[in-house]
Design an enzyme around this catalytic site. Sequence first.
Site, short mmCIF file in Angstrom:
data_model
loop_
_atom_site.label_atom_id
_atom_site.label_comp_id
_atom_site.label_asym_id
_atom_site.label_seq_id
_atom_site.Cartn_x
_atom_site.Cartn_y
_atom_site.Cartn_z
N ASP A 235 37.34 33.76 42.56
CA ASP A 235 37.88 32.67 41.75
C ASP A 235 38.81 31.77 42.54
O ASP A 235 39.23 32.10 43.65
CB ASP A 235 38.59 33.24 40.51
CG ASP A 235 39.47 34.45 40.82
OD1 ASP A 235 39.93 34.57 41.97
OD2 ASP A 235 39.69 35.27 39.92
N ASN B 171 45.54 42.67 31.23
CA ASN B 171 44.83 42.41 29.96
C ASN B 171 43.34 42.78 30.05
O ASN B 171 42.56 42.42 29.17
CB ASN B 171 44.98 40.93 29.56
CG ASN B 171 44.30 39.98 30.54
OD1 ASN B 171 43.74 40.42 31.54
ND2 ASN B 171 44.35 38.69 30.25
N HIS C 46 41.20 41.80 32.43
CA HIS C 46 40.29 40.83 33.06
C HIS C 46 39.81 41.30 34.43
O HIS C 46 40.49 42.07 35.11
CB HIS C 46 40.89 39.42 33.10
CG HIS C 46 41.98 39.19 34.11
ND1 HIS C 46 42.90 38.16 33.99
CD2 HIS C 46 42.33 39.83 35.26
CE1 HIS C 46 43.71 38.17 35.01
NE2 HIS C 46 43.40 39.17 35.79
N GLU D 57 38.82 36.27 31.24
CA GLU D 57 39.84 36.71 30.29
C GLU D 57 39.17 37.36 29.07
O GLU D 57 37.96 37.18 28.86
CB GLU D 57 40.68 35.50 29.86
CG GLU D 57 41.40 34.80 31.01
CD GLU D 57 42.62 35.57 31.55
OE1 GLU D 57 42.59 36.81 31.58
OE2 GLU D 57 43.59 34.89 31.95
#
Length: 259
Positions: free
Chosen positions: A67, A136, A138, A143
């Site tokens: 990313d 979280n 990811h 996400e």
Amino acid sequence: MKVLIHATPELAIARAADQIVARLDALPGTVLGLATGGTMEAVYARLIEHHRRGEVSFAQSRSFNLDEYVGLPPDHPRSYWRYMRGHLFDHVDFAEGATHLPRGDAADPEAEAAAYEKAIAAAGDIGLQLLGLGANGHIGFNEPTSSLSSLTRIKTLTRSTREANARYFDNPDDVPRLAITMGIGTIMRADEVVLLAYGDSKAEAAAAMIEGPLSAACPASALQMHRKATIVLDQAAASRLKLRDYYEEVHPGGRDDLV
Ligand code: PGA
């Protein structure tokens, strides 16, 4: 999933680095999928040490990072391109042009994402994908609620991800809101995946990934469907696993035979 629980973060880091070394030894032309973040800094430091000792070469391999932040040019101090140069690329022997990240400053980020996906497919897809784990759940910047079959695209970062990454920026408001990220479908096409997570802050996400339902609420849970996923944890990150005794019985001390 192969779940390897190590006594310390250092042993977990070494195990993740060893998997890359073993893969490049067996298949020097491997297409590597690389990750950024605090977790990976020590992995890359170890790879550089292995390289300096003549134990690994990247000369025949290629790489694609997961990313990049939308809006940051490659030379921006907080871009992932700069991170990769500083932590790995400038210190090992990748060939010129063999390392790839999406261009965060592309005029048309959606077209850039589509072109990146095409380039990965044209390279024959990722051979070994290295992953961190968001608190979280990811992977990459996929996400929660990301499609489990998504391809490279633009994602809006959650508030918690922006807060977690604010430590790298002078001002929390400077953390970009959007990123170009490989999709979960892109990651799932990799031949093999190694995910490294350590510390208490990852314990809940690790439990959801390994033992929770397969759910877009925890994007990393998609790895339950991967044929060759190795999850490398330390004791703290493993602390919420219900079947921890079982994993430790199968792989005492996180040991396994690296193939
Ligand atoms: P970290 O990030 O390594 O900085 O904890 C991991 C991730 O968000 O994937």
